[in-house]
Design a protein around this motif. Sequence first.
Motif, PDB file in Angstrom:
ATOM      1  N   MET A  14       1.018  -1.083   0.110  1.00 40.23           N
ATOM      2  CA  MET A  14       0.092  -0.109  -0.032  1.00 40.23           C
ATOM      3  C   MET A  14       0.742   1.333  -0.175  1.00 40.23           C
ATOM      4  SD  MET A  14      -3.139  -1.038   0.131  1.00 40.23           S
ATOM      5  CE  MET A  14      -4.488   0.025   1.094  1.00 40.23           C
TER       6      MET A  14
ATOM      7  N   VAL B 161     -11.660  -2.155  -4.355  1.00 36.58           N
ATOM      8  CA  VAL B 161     -12.259  -2.343  -2.994  1.00 36.58           C
ATOM      9  C   VAL B 161     -11.830  -1.093  -2.145  1.00 36.58           C
ATOM     10  CG1 VAL B 161     -12.100  -3.498  -0.803  1.00 36.58           C
ATOM     11  CG2 VAL B 161     -12.104  -4.917  -3.016  1.00 36.58           C
TER      12      VAL B 161
ATOM     13  N   ASN C  78     -12.061   1.372   0.988  1.00 36.51           N
ATOM     14  CA  ASN C  78     -12.220   1.112   2.596  1.00 36.51           C
ATOM     15  C   ASN C  78     -12.913  -0.349   2.911  1.00 36.51           C
ATOM     16  OD1 ASN C  78     -10.835   3.535   2.979  1.00 36.51           O
ATOM     17  ND2 ASN C  78     -12.883   4.677   3.183  1.00 36.51           N
ATOM     18  N   GLY C  79     -12.483  -1.162   2.146  1.00 39.92           N
ATOM     19  CA  GLY C  79     -12.802  -2.696   2.547  1.00 39.92           C
ATOM     20  C   GLY C  79     -14.090  -3.111   1.852  1.00 39.92           C
ATOM     21  N   VAL C  80     -14.744  -2.011   1.120  1.00 42.73           N
ATOM     22  CA  VAL C  80     -16.095  -2.329   0.526  1.00 42.73           C
ATOM     23  C   VAL C  80     -15.828  -2.242  -1.102  1.00 42.73           C
ATOM     24  CG1 VAL C  80     -18.466  -1.706   0.377  1.00 42.73           C
ATOM     25  CG2 VAL C  80     -17.208  -1.433   2.659  1.00 42.73           C
TER      26      VAL C  80
ATOM     27  N   ASP D  64      -8.396   3.673   1.557  1.00 42.44           N
ATOM     28  CA  ASP D  64      -7.829   2.602   1.251  1.00 42.44           C
ATOM     29  C   ASP D  64      -8.298   2.137  -0.164  1.00 42.44           C
ATOM     30  OD1 ASP D  64      -6.032   2.921   3.167  1.00 42.44           O
ATOM     31  OD2 ASP D  64      -7.017   1.539   4.586  1.00 42.44           O
TER      32      ASP D  64
ATOM     33  N   GLU E 109      -7.966  -1.215  -2.792  1.00 42.95           N
ATOM     34  CA  GLU E 109      -7.240  -2.225  -2.989  1.00 42.95           C
ATOM     35  C   GLU E 109      -8.039  -2.757  -4.252  1.00 42.95           C
ATOM     36  OE1 GLU E 109      -6.316  -4.668   0.734  1.00 42.95           O
ATOM     37  OE2 GLU E 109      -7.658  -3.041   1.335  1.00 42.95           O
ATOM     38  N   PRO E 110      -7.211  -3.874  -4.889  1.00 42.09           N
ATOM     39  CA  PRO E 110      -7.715  -4.799  -5.883  1.00 42.09           C
ATOM     40  C   PRO E 110      -8.793  -5.786  -5.437  1.00 42.09           C
ATOM     41  CG  PRO E 110      -5.442  -5.462  -5.547  1.00 42.09           C
ATOM     42  CD  PRO E 110      -5.772  -4.439  -4.630  1.00 42.09           C
ATOM     43  N   TRP E 111      -9.700  -6.446  -6.154  1.00 41.34           N
ATOM     44  CA  TRP E 111     -10.415  -7.668  -5.914  1.00 41.34           C
ATOM     45  C   TRP E 111      -9.447  -8.501  -5.373  1.00 41.34           C
ATOM     46  CZ3 TRP E 111     -13.973  -4.703  -6.208  1.00 41.34           C
ATOM     47  CH2 TRP E 111     -15.128  -4.530  -7.120  1.00 41.34           C
ATOM     48  N   ARG E 112      -9.702  -9.209  -4.306  1.00 40.26           N
ATOM     49  CA  ARG E 112      -8.773 -10.116  -3.753  1.00 40.26           C
ATOM     50  C   ARG E 112      -9.375 -11.802  -3.665  1.00 40.26           C
ATOM     51  NH1 ARG E 112      -3.809  -8.041  -3.790  1.00 40.26           N
ATOM     52  NH2 ARG E 112      -3.521  -6.525  -2.082  1.00 40.26           N
TER      53      ARG E 112
ATOM     54  N   ALA F 256     -15.383 -10.428  -4.575  1.00 40.73           N
ATOM     55  CA  ALA F 256     -14.275  -9.509  -3.703  1.00 40.73           C
ATOM     56  C   ALA F 256     -14.911  -9.337  -2.436  1.00 40.73           C
ATOM     57  CB  ALA F 256     -14.309  -8.087  -4.403  1.00 40.73           C
ATOM     58  N   ALA F 257     -16.358  -9.256  -2.142  1.00 41.20           N
ATOM     59  CA  ALA F 257     -16.947  -9.096  -0.854  1.00 41.20           C
ATOM     60  C   ALA F 257     -16.941 -10.287  -0.059  1.00 41.20           C
ATOM     61  CB  ALA F 257     -18.240  -8.415  -0.750  1.00 41.20           C
TER      62      ALA F 257
END
Lengths: 246, 247
Positions: free
Chosen positions: B19, B69, B71-73, B98, B100-103, B167-168
């Motif tokens: 990050m 993603v 903030n985690g959503v 924050d 992020e890519p799909w994990r 992702a979720a």
Amino acid sequence: MAVDTPIPKTANAAGATARPTPRKSVRPSSVILKLVMAVSGALLVLFLFAHAAGNLKIFVGETDFDHYAEWLRELGTPLLPHGWFLWIQRIGLLAGIGLHIWAATVLTIRAKKARPVKYAHRPKIQGSYAARTMRWGGVIIVLFVIYHILDLTTGTFNPAGGDSDPSARVVAGFAPERWYVTLFYTLAVVSVGFHLRHGIWSAFRTLGQQTTKGERRAQAVALVLSVVLVAMYLSVPFAVLTGLVG
Amino acid sequence: MDIKVRVWRQSGPTAGGKMVTYDVKGISPDASFLEMIDVLNETLILNGDDPIAFDHDCREGICGACSMVINGVAHGPEKATTTCQLHMRKFKDGDVIDVEPWRAAAFPVIKDLVVDRSAFDKIIQAGGYITAPTGTAPDAHATPVPKKDADAAFEAATCIGCGACVAACPNGSSMLFTAAKIAHLGLMPQGQPERDSRVIDMLQAQDDAGFGGCTNAGECTTVCPKGIPLSLIGRLNSDYRKAISKR
């Protein structure tokens, strides 16, 4: 192309409906595993209700409770020899628990593998507390069941011992000075309640519940069944603790 | 608005990532989230840095490319909204966001926020179609469809295949995506001949791609930009059970 041209024999047209799909893998599919969990879980819930109903006999009287315990051993006689019904039930329950845990473990391993890199920023899962705690809740329930059998079935951990009457084991086991046992039972039974609140609804969904209206109904049924079951189970230790029984 | 963004930077599929924090100053509250990243990228390029790679195409919420993603959503805090339709006014001045890519194992990172979603194509290839002769379009009223079924099929067909459900999902499962595709074809008369093989093959492709199983946690439907209902997964389960019982 004219409208009445026959369907061209392409790979899709020729194959998709006629030929059975070749199985590419011998792994059970995730929905099969969920079906195993739903069916084995449903059997275990049925047992939990039968067990809870039997427990309540202690409110009729301690001798009645002991007679009920003896009746369980006589069930099926003379077709079955004495005690066989109970052993058949135990083997069935063990198979159900085994399948339930096996499917849950396989699905958990797949779920862990499906997300190898965690999110740096991940708020709490928005789903219910019950849904989030299914896996660890299940582990706690297994540990509780082992203790429970050693306490009240074999009497190993019970002050009254294994040769005493079942009602004597209940009264001695939940005696007020053993409040920590009652506390542990309460926590375990409540975790069973949470497990079932998500589990029962989830089983309906796995078995094909598919309308939004039915979803609310299934969730309500799961909640009511869980609360009733927890109340049935907790009534006995609390009756002993408060001196209502014993 | 002045904000800080912490973005996942990863130079390639096999490279490690981390990050990285960037200051973004003077952003209009009316800018979309993607426009905010565009502005940040312009600064990065002017400074001789590598711009943040991210997927985007239509920027009007129908292509499903803008996978992030926030903030985690998945797709950020706004319900039923894709990242491209998310505006900076939904954030506060001074926020640290924050990104992020799909994990998911089935969605490997190609670069920064870009993931390879061809696992979804494999699921579609396995059965997300109907077999029909091509040529002149048939008359619209040639095959009558009850209004209720048409509406339900259309609701399922609004799935844009963005991958937010995966992702979720706490299990990295694509069950909502697969369920939507199975429902939208299976509700139509044209989808009946392949209804059984479709559900078996698509589920097989999904399992083989490395997606997890469904635990009915409901995270997928909460983040779905098209509001695909969770109940469709029950339909998939039911179709699957009927299909395997015929084998």
